[in-house]
Design an enzyme around this catalytic site. Structure first.
Site, PDB file in Angstrom:
ATOM      1  CB  CYS A  25      -0.956  -0.048   1.181  1.00 30.13           C
ATOM      2  SG  CYS A  25      -2.325   1.116   1.089  1.00 30.13           S
ATOM      3  CG  HIS A  26      -0.434   4.963   1.317  1.00 29.77           C
ATOM      4  ND1 HIS A  26      -1.617   4.263   1.176  1.00 29.77           N
ATOM      5  CD2 HIS A  26      -0.630   6.167   0.742  1.00 29.77           C
ATOM      6  CE1 HIS A  26      -2.491   5.024   0.549  1.00 29.77           C
ATOM      7  NE2 HIS A  26      -1.925   6.188   0.271  1.00 29.77           N
TER       8      HIS A  26
END
Length: 77
Positions: A25-26
Site C-alpha cells: 500500500c503506502h
C-alpha cells in the site's frame, strides 16, 4: 515511520545487506525515503505512484512485484 531516521536506516541497511524488504500500500513511501528504489520495478497504491517514480522506481500496474530482494504490493488481501 519514515519520519524517523532510525527506521529509514533500518530499511536501507536491510536492503543493502540483501535481506528481503517488502512494502504494501503506502509503505512504498518508506522505500523512497530509504533511497532504495532507483532502477527497481515496483508497485503501490495509485495515490503514491508518482512519488515512487520520482524516487527512481519503475512502476508496474500489477498486484505484486518482486525485483531482487524487494517485494511490493498494491494492497493487502
Amino acid at each position: 515511520m519514515r519520519r524517523y531516521p532510525e527506521m529509514v536506516k533500518l530499511v536501507k541497511d536491510a536492503h543493502d545487506q540483501g535481506k528481503v524488504v517488502a512494502a504494501i500500500c503506502h509503505a512504498g513511501w518508506m522505500l523512497a525515503s530509504a533511497g532504495i528504489l532507483k532502477g527497481k520495478k515496483v508497485t503501490c497504491v495509485p495515490a503514491i505512484k508518482d512519488d515512487l517514480v520520482n524516487a527512481g522506481g519503475k512502476y508496474l500496474d500489477e498486484e505484486v512485484v518482486k525485483d531482487g530482494n524487494l517485494i511490493t504490493s498494491r494492497k493487502a488481501r
